[in-house]
Design a protein around this motif. Sequence first.
Motif, mmCIF file in Angstrom:
data_model
loop_
_atom_site.group_PDB
_atom_site.id
_atom_site.type_symbol
_atom_site.label_atom_id
_atom_site.label_comp_id
_atom_site.label_asym_id
_atom_site.label_seq_id
_atom_site.Cartn_x
_atom_site.Cartn_y
_atom_site.Cartn_z
ATOM 1 N N SER A 129 -56.665 -77.562 -29.586
ATOM 2 C CA SER A 129 -56.653 -78.915 -29.762
ATOM 3 C C SER A 129 -58.119 -78.628 -28.949
ATOM 4 O O SER A 129 -59.098 -79.839 -29.759
ATOM 5 C CB SER A 129 -55.504 -79.514 -28.982
ATOM 6 O OG SER A 129 -54.219 -79.197 -29.779
ATOM 7 N N SER A 130 -58.561 -78.185 -27.922
ATOM 8 C CA SER A 130 -59.261 -77.947 -27.331
ATOM 9 C C SER A 130 -60.410 -77.794 -27.930
ATOM 10 O O SER A 130 -61.698 -78.566 -28.097
ATOM 11 C CB SER A 130 -59.523 -77.450 -26.071
ATOM 12 O OG SER A 130 -60.536 -77.363 -25.205
ATOM 13 N N PHE A 158 -56.299 -74.065 -16.488
ATOM 14 C CA PHE A 158 -54.784 -74.017 -17.498
ATOM 15 C C PHE A 158 -53.925 -74.568 -18.136
ATOM 16 O O PHE A 158 -54.223 -76.259 -17.505
ATOM 17 C CB PHE A 158 -53.837 -73.355 -16.513
ATOM 18 C CG PHE A 158 -53.777 -72.597 -15.359
ATOM 19 C CD1 PHE A 158 -53.083 -71.106 -15.384
ATOM 20 C CD2 PHE A 158 -53.987 -72.566 -13.788
ATOM 21 C CE1 PHE A 158 -53.852 -69.742 -14.923
ATOM 22 C CE2 PHE A 158 -55.370 -71.034 -13.875
ATOM 23 C CZ PHE A 158 -54.141 -69.778 -13.600
ATOM 24 N N ARG A 159 -53.794 -74.432 -19.197
ATOM 25 C CA ARG A 159 -53.958 -75.237 -19.820
ATOM 26 C C ARG A 159 -52.476 -75.469 -19.753
ATOM 27 O O ARG A 159 -52.031 -73.534 -20.695
ATOM 28 C CB ARG A 159 -54.574 -75.621 -21.524
ATOM 29 C CG ARG A 159 -55.408 -75.988 -21.212
ATOM 30 C CD ARG A 159 -56.807 -75.790 -22.663
ATOM 31 N NE ARG A 159 -58.061 -76.160 -22.532
ATOM 32 C CZ ARG A 159 -58.648 -77.248 -22.465
ATOM 33 N NH1 ARG A 159 -57.213 -78.457 -22.190
ATOM 34 N NH2 ARG A 159 -59.740 -77.864 -21.787
ATOM 35 N N PHE A 160 -51.416 -76.216 -20.811
ATOM 36 C CA PHE A 160 -49.899 -76.233 -20.488
ATOM 37 C C PHE A 160 -49.118 -77.406 -21.580
ATOM 38 O O PHE A 160 -50.662 -78.203 -21.781
ATOM 39 C CB PHE A 160 -49.039 -75.783 -19.488
ATOM 40 C CG PHE A 160 -49.314 -76.216 -18.458
ATOM 41 C CD1 PHE A 160 -49.479 -78.474 -18.291
ATOM 42 C CD2 PHE A 160 -50.627 -76.511 -17.832
ATOM 43 C CE1 PHE A 160 -49.981 -79.109 -17.457
ATOM 44 C CE2 PHE A 160 -50.976 -77.043 -16.458
ATOM 45 C CZ PHE A 160 -50.618 -78.617 -16.732
ATOM 46 N N ARG A 164 -45.255 -80.085 -18.752
ATOM 47 C CA ARG A 164 -44.757 -79.681 -17.643
ATOM 48 C C ARG A 164 -45.401 -79.960 -17.762
ATOM 49 O O ARG A 164 -45.776 -79.669 -15.849
ATOM 50 C CB ARG A 164 -45.036 -78.004 -18.329
ATOM 51 C CG ARG A 164 -43.957 -77.715 -19.368
ATOM 52 C CD ARG A 164 -44.447 -76.482 -19.464
ATOM 53 N NE ARG A 164 -44.213 -75.257 -18.618
ATOM 54 C CZ ARG A 164 -44.116 -74.156 -17.780
ATOM 55 N NH1 ARG A 164 -45.388 -73.370 -19.297
ATOM 56 N NH2 ARG A 164 -44.209 -74.093 -16.873
ATOM 57 N N THR A 165 -46.423 -81.291 -16.905
ATOM 58 C CA THR A 165 -47.895 -81.118 -15.757
ATOM 59 C C THR A 165 -46.870 -81.618 -14.364
ATOM 60 O O THR A 165 -47.388 -81.475 -13.713
ATOM 61 C CB THR A 165 -48.203 -82.725 -16.572
ATOM 62 O OG1 THR A 165 -48.876 -82.714 -17.493
ATOM 63 C CG2 THR A 165 -48.954 -83.208 -15.103
ATOM 64 N N SER A 186 -56.134 -84.102 -16.192
ATOM 65 C CA SER A 186 -55.397 -84.746 -17.592
ATOM 66 C C SER A 186 -54.089 -84.156 -17.402
ATOM 67 O O SER A 186 -53.767 -82.656 -16.786
ATOM 68 C CB SER A 186 -56.162 -84.276 -18.705
ATOM 69 O OG SER A 186 -55.767 -84.669 -19.975
ATOM 70 N N ASP A 187 -53.385 -84.855 -18.685
ATOM 71 C CA ASP A 187 -51.904 -83.969 -18.244
ATOM 72 C C ASP A 187 -52.092 -83.281 -19.238
ATOM 73 O O ASP A 187 -52.680 -82.792 -20.430
ATOM 74 C CB ASP A 187 -50.969 -85.678 -18.707
ATOM 75 C CG ASP A 187 -50.546 -86.360 -18.611
ATOM 76 O OD1 ASP A 187 -50.957 -86.342 -16.841
ATOM 77 O OD2 ASP A 187 -50.107 -87.100 -19.139
ATOM 78 N N GLY A 188 -51.170 -82.058 -18.558
ATOM 79 C CA GLY A 188 -51.290 -80.517 -19.555
ATOM 80 C C GLY A 188 -52.552 -79.657 -19.313
ATOM 81 O O GLY A 188 -53.062 -78.595 -19.921
ATOM 82 N N ILE A 189 -53.328 -80.328 -18.297
ATOM 83 C CA ILE A 189 -54.404 -79.502 -17.406
ATOM 84 C C ILE A 189 -54.236 -79.710 -16.383
ATOM 85 O O ILE A 189 -54.413 -80.635 -15.165
ATOM 86 C CB ILE A 189 -55.792 -80.233 -17.974
ATOM 87 C CG1 ILE A 189 -55.565 -79.633 -19.380
ATOM 88 C CG2 ILE A 189 -57.173 -79.206 -17.491
ATOM 89 C CD1 ILE A 189 -56.881 -80.785 -19.959
ATOM 90 N N ILE A 190 -54.474 -78.042 -15.801
ATOM 91 C CA ILE A 190 -54.985 -78.061 -14.186
ATOM 92 C C ILE A 190 -55.811 -77.219 -14.063
ATOM 93 O O ILE A 190 -56.072 -75.909 -14.742
ATOM 94 C CB ILE A 190 -53.645 -77.403 -13.738
ATOM 95 C CG1 ILE A 190 -52.826 -78.435 -13.354
ATOM 96 C CG2 ILE A 190 -54.516 -76.786 -11.777
ATOM 97 C CD1 ILE A 190 -52.434 -79.359 -12.422
#
Length: 274
Positions: A129-130, A158-160, A164-165, A186-190
């Motif tokens: 998606s990115s 880290f994408r997920f 799981r955010t 963002s939701d799903g990104i740390i």
Amino acid sequence: MIEKLSVIVADIDGTMVSKGQMIMPRTKQAVETLHAQGVKFGLSSGRKINQAMFLKKEDWGFPFDFDLLIGMNGGQLWDKEHDEIESYYMLDTDTMREIIRRMEPLHVNPMIYEKDYMVAMYWDEQIHSSMMRNHMDVVITDGDSERICIAPNYNVIFRFSPERTAEVEAFAKTLDCDRYVGIRTSDGIIEFMDPRVNKGMALEKYSIRSGIPLSEIMAFGDMDNDKEMLKTAGWGVCLKNGSDISKSMADAVTEYPVTEDGLGRYLEDHWLNR
């Protein structure tokens, strides 16, 4: 509200546009009108400053070039007058290895930006998606973390799955130290970066090198990585869809979310049509 407006700087996803979507008409028109009146405009993003970021103006149909760009959450700064990218406080390779090792229990996918492409350990839906959203190629290391750590970088991302955010963010916070911190962008990104790096720091450096006082700069953002920028700017505005901490650091919150032209309507109601 500030008395003089010389610069507008805005985050991209969740602020200028809904993630992966095109700019909405009132936001586009408000920015174009102000730029025609002499107000500089730029972007402040967690993305790397590369050709894709410069070309956002064509994606959105703006008839002008950006005046400044802040990238990597404040690790990079470019402006038209100097036409060079400054870099700040990159992570060394040993620190990057340590971050990846300490995040292993969560089984999340680490990645970095290199030049105009991404490097990730595994192929998954989030990386796909990115890649599509940012128009960037991806190098997959097939589980080799050393390929990610071959040179200092601005951050380790880290994408997920967005579901799981909360879990991943809580774990990442337990790893914070004087050499790196984990921030939800963002939701799903740390993203892990040097604690000294933030968008507010880069905005201060832009103010110094441009000679434009912070009191004449308006900033828009929505997530935790925008909070220092909203606090540092002469007037910081958080989108209605933004995080609680960013709203608490802002001078104002828009009446509408990004999906309803929140930024454009705010500029219309509180500046253009005052």
